[in-house]
Design a protein around this motif. Sequence first.
Motif, PDB file in Angstrom:
ATOM      1  N   GLY A  59       0.842  -1.209   0.000  1.00 40.30           N
ATOM      2  CA  GLY A  59       0.000   0.000   0.000  1.00 40.30           C
ATOM      3  C   GLY A  59       0.872   1.253   0.000  1.00 40.30           C
ATOM      4  N   LYS A  60       0.313   2.354  -0.462  1.00 40.34           N
ATOM      5  CA  LYS A  60       1.099   3.586  -0.603  1.00 40.34           C
ATOM      6  C   LYS A  60       1.372   4.274   0.739  1.00 40.34           C
ATOM      7  N   ARG A  61       0.664   3.873   1.771  1.00 40.20           N
ATOM      8  CA  ARG A  61       0.839   4.445   3.134  1.00 40.20           C
ATOM      9  C   ARG A  61       0.556   5.951   3.165  1.00 40.20           C
ATOM     10  N   ILE A  62      -0.437   6.353   2.381  1.00 40.60           N
ATOM     11  CA  ILE A  62      -0.780   7.776   2.305  1.00 40.60           C
ATOM     12  C   ILE A  62      -1.342   8.274   3.638  1.00 40.60           C
ATOM     13  N   ARG A  63      -2.208   7.482   4.261  1.00 35.52           N
ATOM     14  CA  ARG A  63      -2.853   7.944   5.507  1.00 35.52           C
ATOM     15  C   ARG A  63      -1.833   8.085   6.642  1.00 35.52           C
ATOM     16  N   PRO A  64      -0.941   7.087   6.825  1.00 37.99           N
ATOM     17  CA  PRO A  64       0.108   7.296   7.830  1.00 37.99           C
ATOM     18  C   PRO A  64       0.981   8.507   7.518  1.00 37.99           C
ATOM     19  N   ILE A  88      -4.607   3.802  11.851  1.00 35.96           N
ATOM     20  CA  ILE A  88      -5.369   4.223  10.665  1.00 35.96           C
ATOM     21  C   ILE A  88      -5.103   3.276   9.492  1.00 35.96           C
ATOM     22  N   GLU A  89      -3.846   2.884   9.313  1.00 33.27           N
ATOM     23  CA  GLU A  89      -3.527   1.999   8.179  1.00 33.27           C
ATOM     24  C   GLU A  89      -4.202   0.626   8.365  1.00 33.27           C
ATOM     25  N   CYS A  90      -4.308   0.170   9.601  1.00 33.45           N
ATOM     26  CA  CYS A  90      -5.004  -1.107   9.858  1.00 33.45           C
ATOM     27  C   CYS A  90      -6.486  -0.983   9.493  1.00 33.45           C
ATOM     28  N   TYR A  94      -8.327  -3.050   6.538  1.00 34.34           N
ATOM     29  CA  TYR A  94      -9.548  -3.846   6.805  1.00 34.34           C
ATOM     30  C   TYR A  94     -10.636  -3.488   5.803  1.00 34.34           C
ATOM     31  N   SER A  95     -10.811  -2.179   5.549  1.00 32.04           N
ATOM     32  CA  SER A  95     -11.911  -1.760   4.666  1.00 32.04           C
ATOM     33  C   SER A  95     -11.677  -2.270   3.244  1.00 32.04           C
ATOM     34  N   LEU A  96     -10.405  -2.330   2.830  1.00 30.68           N
ATOM     35  CA  LEU A  96     -10.104  -2.834   1.484  1.00 30.68           C
ATOM     36  C   LEU A  96     -10.359  -4.341   1.405  1.00 30.68           C
ATOM     37  N   VAL A  97      -9.937  -5.074   2.447  1.00 27.01           N
ATOM     38  CA  VAL A  97     -10.143  -6.538   2.459  1.00 27.01           C
ATOM     39  C   VAL A  97     -11.634  -6.853   2.369  1.00 27.01           C
ATOM     40  N   HIS A  98     -12.441  -6.148   3.151  1.00 25.05           N
ATOM     41  CA  HIS A  98     -13.886  -6.405   3.124  1.00 25.05           C
ATOM     42  C   HIS A  98     -14.520  -5.903   1.830  1.00 25.05           C
ATOM     43  N   ASP A  99     -14.040  -4.769   1.347  1.00 24.32           N
ATOM     44  CA  ASP A  99     -14.612  -4.217   0.103  1.00 24.32           C
ATOM     45  C   ASP A  99     -14.392  -5.165  -1.080  1.00 24.32           C
ATOM     46  N   LEU A 167     -17.344   5.895   7.477  1.00 29.24           N
ATOM     47  CA  LEU A 167     -16.860   4.879   6.520  1.00 29.24           C
ATOM     48  C   LEU A 167     -17.965   3.894   6.116  1.00 29.24           C
ATOM     49  N   ILE A 168     -18.636   3.334   7.090  1.00 31.71           N
ATOM     50  CA  ILE A 168     -19.675   2.330   6.791  1.00 31.71           C
ATOM     51  C   ILE A 168     -20.849   3.002   6.063  1.00 31.71           C
ATOM     52  N   ALA A 169     -21.188   4.223   6.486  1.00 28.47           N
ATOM     53  CA  ALA A 169     -22.285   4.949   5.811  1.00 28.47           C
ATOM     54  C   ALA A 169     -21.977   5.094   4.320  1.00 28.47           C
ATOM     55  N   LYS A 194     -16.988   7.525   2.514  1.00 28.62           N
ATOM     56  CA  LYS A 194     -16.238   6.321   2.132  1.00 28.62           C
ATOM     57  C   LYS A 194     -14.734   6.583   2.130  1.00 28.62           C
ATOM     58  N   THR A 195     -14.347   7.782   1.786  1.00 30.09           N
ATOM     59  CA  THR A 195     -12.923   8.056   1.572  1.00 30.09           C
ATOM     60  C   THR A 195     -12.394   9.216   2.423  1.00 30.09           C
ATOM     61  N   SER A 196     -13.078  10.354   2.360  1.00 31.49           N
ATOM     62  CA  SER A 196     -12.528  11.549   2.990  1.00 31.49           C
ATOM     63  C   SER A 196     -12.464  11.412   4.515  1.00 31.49           C
ATOM     64  N   PHE A 231      -9.008  13.154  -3.261  1.00 30.01           N
ATOM     65  CA  PHE A 231      -8.420  11.822  -3.423  1.00 30.01           C
ATOM     66  C   PHE A 231      -9.412  10.879  -4.120  1.00 30.01           C
ATOM     67  N   GLN A 232     -10.670  10.920  -3.697  1.00 36.62           N
ATOM     68  CA  GLN A 232     -11.650  10.004  -4.284  1.00 36.62           C
ATOM     69  C   GLN A 232     -12.054  10.437  -5.692  1.00 36.62           C
ATOM     70  N   VAL A 233     -12.098  11.749  -5.948  1.00 36.61           N
ATOM     71  CA  VAL A 233     -12.395  12.209  -7.318  1.00 36.61           C
ATOM     72  C   VAL A 233     -11.290  11.699  -8.254  1.00 36.61           C
ATOM     73  N   ARG A 305      -1.776  14.678  -8.419  1.00 30.78           N
ATOM     74  CA  ARG A 305      -1.070  14.284  -9.653  1.00 30.78           C
ATOM     75  C   ARG A 305      -0.861  12.788  -9.763  1.00 30.78           C
ATOM     76  N   ARG A 306      -1.212  12.020  -8.759  1.00 29.52           N
ATOM     77  CA  ARG A 306      -0.846  10.597  -8.746  1.00 29.52           C
ATOM     78  C   ARG A 306      -1.444   9.860  -9.952  1.00 29.52           C
ATOM     79  N   GLU A 307      -0.780   8.756 -10.291  1.00 33.16           N
ATOM     80  CA  GLU A 307      -1.256   7.967 -11.442  1.00 33.16           C
ATOM     81  C   GLU A 307      -1.619   6.555 -11.044  1.00 33.16           C
TER      82      GLU A 307
HETATM   83  C1  GRG Z   1     -16.246  -0.952   5.622  1.00 31.90           C
HETATM   84  C2  GRG Z   1     -16.247  -2.861   3.990  1.00 31.90           C
HETATM   85  C3  GRG Z   1     -16.063  -1.447   4.263  1.00 31.90           C
HETATM   86  C4  GRG Z   1     -15.735  -0.643   3.258  1.00 31.90           C
HETATM   87  C5  GRG Z   1     -15.547   0.766   3.439  1.00 31.90           C
HETATM   88  C6  GRG Z   1     -13.027   2.063   2.065  1.00 31.90           C
HETATM   89  C7  GRG Z   1     -14.172   1.366   1.484  1.00 31.90           C
HETATM   90  C8  GRG Z   1     -15.471   1.504   2.124  1.00 31.90           C
HETATM   91  C9  GRG Z   1     -14.058   0.619   0.385  1.00 31.90           C
HETATM   92  C10 GRG Z   1     -12.795   0.376  -0.287  1.00 31.90           C
HETATM   93  C11 GRG Z   1     -12.792   0.736  -1.752  1.00 31.90           C
HETATM   94  C12 GRG Z   1     -12.696   2.182  -2.004  1.00 31.90           C
HETATM   95  C13 GRG Z   1     -13.057   2.689  -3.344  1.00 31.90           C
HETATM   96  C14 GRG Z   1     -12.300   2.976  -1.084  1.00 31.90           C
HETATM   97  C15 GRG Z   1     -12.188   4.378  -1.240  1.00 31.90           C
HETATM   98  C16 GRG Z   1     -10.889   4.804  -0.742  1.00 31.90           C
HETATM   99  C17 GRG Z   1      -9.792   4.369  -1.644  1.00 31.90           C
HETATM  100  C18 GRG Z   1      -9.678   4.973  -2.990  1.00 31.90           C
HETATM  101  C19 GRG Z   1      -8.949   3.462  -1.227  1.00 31.90           C
HETATM  102  C20 GRG Z   1      -7.672   3.115  -1.872  1.00 31.90           C
HETATM  103  O1  GRG Z   1      -6.711   3.845  -1.159  1.00 31.90           O
HETATM  104  P1  GRG Z   1      -5.189   3.889  -1.575  1.00 31.90           P
HETATM  105  O2  GRG Z   1      -5.079   4.270  -3.017  1.00 31.90           O
HETATM  106  O3  GRG Z   1      -4.801   2.365  -1.437  1.00 31.90           O
HETATM  107  O4  GRG Z   1      -4.454   4.720  -0.594  1.00 31.90           O
HETATM  108  P2  GRG Z   1      -3.421   1.699  -0.996  1.00 31.90           P
HETATM  109  O5  GRG Z   1      -3.538   0.268  -1.490  1.00 31.90           O
HETATM  110  O6  GRG Z   1      -2.279   2.432  -1.663  1.00 31.90           O
HETATM  111  O7  GRG Z   1      -3.348   1.779   0.487  1.00 31.90           O
END
Ligand code: GRG
Length: 308
Positions: A59-64, A88-90, A94-99, A167-169, A194-196, A231-233, A305-307
């Motif tokens: 992972g890019k570790r952006i949040r940490p 925060i990274e944990c 978790y959210s990515l694993v479940h998503d 997040l869950i909302a 979901k993201t911000s 970030f999400q846009v 600017r990320r790709e």
């Molecule tokens: C609670 C199950 C559950 C989900 C929550 C976060 C989320 C909702 C779903 C994950 C998919 C998604 C589109 C999330 C939005 C945030 C996002 C773009 C995550 C990816 O973040 P990066 O790019 O990932 O920082 P890395 O892998 O670099 O950490």
Amino acid sequence: MASTPQRLRLQTASGFDLQRFLQTRTAAVNAALDRFLPPETARPATIHKAMRYSLFAGGKRIRPALCLAAAAACGGREADAMPLACAIECIHTYSLVHDDLPAMDNDDFRRGKPTNHKVFGEGIAILAGDALLTQAFEIAARCRGWPRYPHRTIFRELAHAAGSLQLIAGQVEDLESEGRAISLDDLRYIHERKTSALLCCAVRLGGMSANCTPAQLRALTNFGYHVGLAFQVIDDILDVTQTTEQLGKTAGKDARSNKATYPAIVGLEKSRQIAAELTQKAFAALKPFKGRAVALAALAEFLLRRES
Ligand code: GRG
């Protein structure tokens, strides 16, 4: 990507070495996560292997990085912020694993590797996500606690960002909106949560680890909100413009699943403009920190600017 407004370039032309910042902080975060998590061999080994598989998948570790940079902007020590950056990274992992689970986004690739459930099976992937979320609070408990921000404030901050109002909302409305036409306002509601929310929480916790003033916390919240939304846009844009190899996850998924995204609703060019404007607002929020928020400013520009 379309050209970024000139004003944006000038404001962040600080000569700050972001690449080095990200490299060194990623290494420090990885080392701390390794210390904080049970070893792979701890019984039952399967769950600890599964947790570590996704956590150390690249992972890019952006949040940490945002958390540590916010601590520095407020004159704090990054070491004090480290348990919160790791917590925060944990939660993020978790959210990515479940998503990625079949019941949610049903994805086979994440961070350039097969998703957790593809390797360990659905049952273990659900439990690995649960365990990472719980582990986050155990790790956060290692923080010192500060006069303005005692442990209960820190826990409430994390729980709120990860909970059913944030997040869950976002995830719930994201699921419910699949295949439906939704308004830009509704999409913004989803992206904010979901993201911000988690990105903003990372920045706020960094400030709290420096015992920041209420005014500093307001500025960081403003910054985190706008960076998080941008970030999400950008994520929506990359899903359309990048390949699976570039992203490390399946590209073009949003359109195929008929998901509402910024490009789908307002088009690519307008989406890029919105992301640049949000980033501009994030820069403006950093004004009170004067020169001390260079890392935060550089991160905001990098995220625009990320790709991948
Ligand atoms: C609670 C199950 C559950 C989900 C929550 C976060 C989320 C909702 C779903 C994950 C998919 C998604 C589109 C999330 C939005 C945030 C996002 C773009 C995550 C990816 O973040 P990066 O790019 O990932 O920082 P890395 O892998 O670099 O950490």
